[in-house]
Design an enzyme around this catalytic site. Structure first.
Site, PDB file in Angstrom:
ATOM      1  N   ASP A 108      -7.984  -5.173  -0.238  1.00  0.00           N
ATOM      2  CA  ASP A 108      -8.464  -6.011  -1.352  1.00  0.00           C
ATOM      3  C   ASP A 108      -8.166  -7.492  -1.163  1.00  0.00           C
ATOM      4  O   ASP A 108      -8.672  -8.327  -1.916  1.00  0.00           O
ATOM      5  CB  ASP A 108      -7.817  -5.525  -2.657  1.00  0.00           C
ATOM      6  CG  ASP A 108      -8.320  -4.142  -3.027  1.00  0.00           C
ATOM      7  OD1 ASP A 108      -7.505  -3.217  -3.102  1.00  0.00           O
ATOM      8  OD2 ASP A 108      -9.541  -3.999  -3.181  1.00  0.00           O
ATOM      9  N   HIS A 148       0.860  -1.188   0.000  1.00  0.00           N
ATOM     10  CA  HIS A 148       0.000   0.000   0.000  1.00  0.00           C
ATOM     11  C   HIS A 148       0.892   1.232   0.000  1.00  0.00           C
ATOM     12  O   HIS A 148       1.947   1.242   0.619  1.00  0.00           O
ATOM     13  CB  HIS A 148      -0.901   0.014   1.247  1.00  0.00           C
ATOM     14  CG  HIS A 148      -2.070   0.920   1.126  1.00  0.00           C
ATOM     15  ND1 HIS A 148      -1.964   2.267   1.364  1.00  0.00           N
ATOM     16  CD2 HIS A 148      -3.350   0.682   0.750  1.00  0.00           C
ATOM     17  CE1 HIS A 148      -3.153   2.824   1.156  1.00  0.00           C
ATOM     18  NE2 HIS A 148      -4.006   1.892   0.786  1.00  0.00           N
TER      19      HIS A 148
HETATM   20  C1  SDX Z   1      -6.105   0.181  -2.943  1.00  0.00           C
HETATM   21  O1  SDX Z   1      -4.296   4.663  -1.991  1.00  0.00           O
HETATM   22  C2  SDX Z   1      -5.251   4.046  -1.405  1.00  0.00           C
HETATM   23  O2  SDX Z   1      -5.672   4.388  -0.329  1.00  0.00           O
HETATM   24  C3  SDX Z   1      -5.838   2.895  -2.183  1.00  0.00           C
HETATM   25  C4  SDX Z   1      -6.872   2.045  -1.438  1.00  0.00           C
HETATM   26  C5  SDX Z   1      -8.152   2.812  -1.192  1.00  0.00           C
HETATM   27  O3  SDX Z   1      -8.889   2.430  -0.278  1.00  0.00           O
HETATM   28  O4  SDX Z   1      -8.441   3.746  -1.985  1.00  0.00           O
HETATM   29  O5  SDX Z   1      -6.349   1.607  -0.209  1.00  0.00           O
HETATM   30  C6  SDX Z   1      -7.272   0.825  -2.256  1.00  0.00           C
HETATM   31  O6  SDX Z   1      -5.809   0.546  -4.039  1.00  0.00           O
HETATM   32  C7  SDX Z   1      -5.275  -0.833  -2.198  1.00  0.00           C
HETATM   33  C8  SDX Z   1      -4.023  -1.315  -3.029  1.00  0.00           C
HETATM   34  C9  SDX Z   1      -4.521  -2.414  -3.983  1.00  0.00           C
HETATM   35  N1  SDX Z   1      -3.438  -2.751  -4.948  1.00  0.00           N
HETATM   36  C10 SDX Z   1      -2.848  -3.966  -4.913  1.00  0.00           C
HETATM   37  O7  SDX Z   1      -3.048  -4.826  -4.050  1.00  0.00           O
HETATM   38  C11 SDX Z   1      -1.896  -4.205  -6.082  1.00  0.00           C
HETATM   39  C12 SDX Z   1      -0.578  -4.771  -5.568  1.00  0.00           C
HETATM   40  N2  SDX Z   1       0.126  -3.698  -4.826  1.00  0.00           N
HETATM   41  C13 SDX Z   1       1.095  -2.934  -5.555  1.00  0.00           C
HETATM   42  O8  SDX Z   1       0.756  -2.641  -6.867  1.00  0.00           O
HETATM   43  C14 SDX Z   1       1.604  -1.755  -4.732  1.00  0.00           C
HETATM   44  O9  SDX Z   1       1.860  -2.208  -3.470  1.00  0.00           O
HETATM   45  C15 SDX Z   1       0.775  -0.485  -4.620  1.00  0.00           C
HETATM   46  C16 SDX Z   1       0.409   0.058  -5.963  1.00  0.00           C
HETATM   47  C17 SDX Z   1      -0.452  -0.748  -3.837  1.00  0.00           C
HETATM   48  C18 SDX Z   1       1.625   0.561  -3.882  1.00  0.00           C
HETATM   49  O10 SDX Z   1       2.704   0.829  -4.679  1.00  0.00           O
HETATM   50  P1  SDX Z   1       3.792   1.959  -4.271  1.00  0.00           P
HETATM   51  O11 SDX Z   1       3.444   2.655  -3.016  1.00  0.00           O
HETATM   52  O12 SDX Z   1       4.018   2.791  -5.468  1.00  0.00           O
HETATM   53  O13 SDX Z   1       5.029   1.107  -3.891  1.00  0.00           O
HETATM   54  P2  SDX Z   1       6.113   0.673  -4.904  1.00  0.00           P
HETATM   55  O14 SDX Z   1       5.448   0.192  -6.163  1.00  0.00           O
HETATM   56  O15 SDX Z   1       7.111   1.774  -4.990  1.00  0.00           O
HETATM   57  O16 SDX Z   1       6.717  -0.604  -4.173  1.00  0.00           O
HETATM   58  C19 SDX Z   1       7.759  -0.461  -3.226  1.00  0.00           C
HETATM   59  C20 SDX Z   1       8.544  -1.762  -3.344  1.00  0.00           C
HETATM   60  C21 SDX Z   1       9.022  -2.045  -4.767  1.00  0.00           C
HETATM   61  O17 SDX Z   1      10.173  -2.841  -4.665  1.00  0.00           O
HETATM   62  P3  SDX Z   1      11.638  -2.095  -4.737  1.00  0.00           P
HETATM   63  O18 SDX Z   1      11.620  -1.233  -6.000  1.00  0.00           O
HETATM   64  O19 SDX Z   1      11.723  -1.275  -3.463  1.00  0.00           O
HETATM   65  O20 SDX Z   1      12.621  -3.222  -4.794  1.00  0.00           O
HETATM   66  O21 SDX Z   1       7.696  -2.860  -2.993  1.00  0.00           O
HETATM   67  C22 SDX Z   1       7.536  -3.693  -4.131  1.00  0.00           C
HETATM   68  C23 SDX Z   1       7.913  -2.894  -5.346  1.00  0.00           C
HETATM   69  O22 SDX Z   1       8.383  -3.731  -6.398  1.00  0.00           O
HETATM   70  N3  SDX Z   1       6.113  -4.085  -4.150  1.00  0.00           N
HETATM   71  C24 SDX Z   1       5.674  -5.314  -4.400  1.00  0.00           C
HETATM   72  C25 SDX Z   1       4.278  -5.251  -4.225  1.00  0.00           C
HETATM   73  N4  SDX Z   1       3.930  -4.009  -3.914  1.00  0.00           N
HETATM   74  C26 SDX Z   1       5.079  -3.279  -3.875  1.00  0.00           C
HETATM   75  N5  SDX Z   1       6.309  -6.463  -4.751  1.00  0.00           N
HETATM   76  C27 SDX Z   1       5.516  -7.559  -4.925  1.00  0.00           C
HETATM   77  N6  SDX Z   1       4.169  -7.579  -4.765  1.00  0.00           N
HETATM   78  C28 SDX Z   1       3.542  -6.433  -4.416  1.00  0.00           C
HETATM   79  N7  SDX Z   1       2.199  -6.453  -4.261  1.00  0.00           N
END
Ligand code: SDX
Length: 435
Positions: A370, A313
């Site tokens: 989710d 998140h």
């Molecule tokens: C919702 O914003 C809100 O409030 C949203 C929400 C709401 O109520 O409105 O809460 C609802 O959207 C919840 C989130 C649902 N999405 C998912 O479950 C999809 C999977 N999650 C990822 O796509 C991700 O975690 C996000 C999009 C939710 C957050 O992404 P960020 O904050 O941009 O974090 P990032 O992509 O920069 O990740 C940081 C690190 C990275 O690795 P490094 O570059 O540091 O090595 O964490 C890794 C990412 O690759 N990472 C994951 C991951 N999520 C982040 N690796 C594997 N699986 C994941 N799910």
């Protein structure tokens, strides 16, 4: 460097290229991080700030929802999501988000009556559905039909008229379940079911979704309660992507129905609200707990676009408090329905393994809202294609509350970010023959 030499707080920015220093005011809210007011930064220094994804940027003042990502705290107008999910109802939470206070008995009765008596759609709107292919994704239908509301309800599109804003707000909260249920019915070729005024908001939606002319749909009180709780947990969430979309669309003066349609479009993405559908698809893809290590490895592999859906998140770097409530509801609903869904066991095993893995622990990637919602929705009988529709249904009140707050905020102006330009500087035109 933060200083507080008078009653005003400020930080000093020093430009080492010119030796000039600039004092930038620091503003404090009720709770949470202070903000550096950079509204005069470009005018005074010639610099823009740079913050793709707005990870360190406050876009507005707001008094609706507060999140502390490190502590896993979510408050709506000061009330914790756990208290609201346990003790309140979605209608009460809608009133709270819109008006700032929980309703007393009379206010609650009047609010529920108003919402109930606006749940029908203009009969002619049904024609919009017939323009879609039967296999259209229900979210595509939601975007189209909600945007089209502005073609029917001209008497509530003047954003500068408080009465019209209130009418539009009630209409969207009241009609979203009807529109969503009709999207489902259309996709399975069943006749539309009209709202029934004697039913609660959640029960009405379940009835419009699952009842058929041939027989009554028996509403389980436990399922009705779970549905209402799921709506509460998805109602609002600060300045997330879809809410920010609604705010920036509304900042141009666009009508409220068009703004909510924009929010639905943004929510559809798998990185946002589309994740609940993606979680179920992922669990089905994993299939068996023996396959979990392979998918954990893929989620960690930078060369593999696969991510563990339902994990991570932007704000929560501790647990998402909503996930905990949903996990508990999951067990209750599946037990009540006598559903023994192996996907729940698989999800719990996946959560356990992921939370023991250094990659996820180090990046603080916990289950989010989710992760468990889809399993409950599947147990109730919704197809995965409807999961994000339900998220949009519930989030409508948050979008509407945030939109109203934006419209009435004296500090707000049209949203218009700048950029760090990396393209060509001016160059002479070259005739095609000379290229
Ligand atoms: C919702 O914003 C809100 O409030 C949203 C929400 C709401 O109520 O409105 O809460 C609802 O959207 C919840 C989130 C649902 N999405 C998912 O479950 C999809 C999977 N999650 C990822 O796509 C991700 O975690 C996000 C999009 C939710 C957050 O992404 P960020 O904050 O941009 O974090 P990032 O992509 O920069 O990740 C940081 C690190 C990275 O690795 P490094 O570059 O540091 O090595 O964490 C890794 C990412 O690759 N990472 C994951 C991951 N999520 C982040 N690796 C594997 N699986 C994941 N799910």
């Amino acid at each position: 460097m933060s200083q507080d030499t008078s009653d005003k707080k400020f930080v000093t920015l020093t430009d080492h290229a010119t030796g000039k220093s600039y004092d930038l005011p620091v503003l404090s809210g009720t709770v949470g991080p202070d903000v550096i007011d950079i509204r005069r930064l470009y005018a005074d220094t010639g610099y823009f700030t740079y913050d793709p994804g707005f990870t360190s940027t406050g876009s507005c003042d707001s008094a609706i929802t507060y999140i502390d990502g490190d502590e896993g705290v979510l408050l709506h107008r000061g009330y914790s999501i756990e208290d609201l999910a346990e003790n309140s109802s979605f209608m009460e939470v809608c009133y709270l988000l819109l008006n700032g206070e929980l309703p007393n008995a009379d206010q609650k009765k009047e609010f529920e009556h108003t919402v109930t008596y606006h749940s029908m759609l203009h009969e002619q709107m049904m024609n919009f559905y017939r323009g879609f292919r039967r296999d259209a994704h229900p979210m595509a239908i939601m975007v189209g039909v909600v945007g089209a509301l502005s073609s029917f309800y001209h008497d509530s599109t003047d954003v500068n008229d408080p009465h019209q804003r209130m009418v539009a707000s009630y209409r969207m909260i009241a009609k979203m379940p009807t529109i969503a249920a009709m999207a489902y019915k259309y996709s399975i070729g069943q006749p539309f079911v009209y709202p029934k005024n004697e039913l609660s908001y959640a029960a009405n939606f379940l009835n419009m979704t699952f009842s058929v002319p041939a027989e009554e749909y028996k509403i389980s009180p436990a399922v009705e309660r779970a549905m209402d709780r799921i709506f509460i947990l998805h109602a609002d969430h600060e300045q997330n992507a879809s809410t920010s979309t609604v705010r920036i669309a509304g900042s141009s003066g666009a009508n409220p129905f068009a703004c909510i349609a924009a929010g639905i479009s943004s929510l559809w993405g798998p990185a946002h609200g589309g994740a609940n559908e993606a979680v179920l698809n992922m669990l089905n893809q994993i299939g068996h707990k023996d396959n979990i290590p392979e998918f954990i490895a893929r989620a960690k592999d930078k060369n593999d676009p696969f991510r563990l859906m339902g994990f991570g998140h932007r704000v929560y770097k501790n647990t998402d408090p909503r996930a905990g409530v949903l996990k508990q509801s999951c067990h209750e609903v599946l037990e009540e329905l006598g559903v023994d869904d192996p996907l729940l066991e698989l999800a719990m095993e996946l959560e356990k393994i992921a939370l023991e893995d250094e990659y996820f622990v180090q990046r603080k990637l916990f289950p989010n809202v989710d992760f468990y919602s889809g399993i409950i929705l599947k147990a109730i009988g919704f197809p995965t294609s409807m999961f994000t529709v339900l998220f949009a249904l519930a989030r409508t009140v948050g979008w509407v509350a945030q939109w109203n707050e934006m419209i009435t905020d004296p500090n707000q102006k049209i949203g218009r970010p700048r950029q760090l330009f990396k393209g060509h500087d001016r160059r002479a035109f070259v005739e095609c023959k000379d290229r």
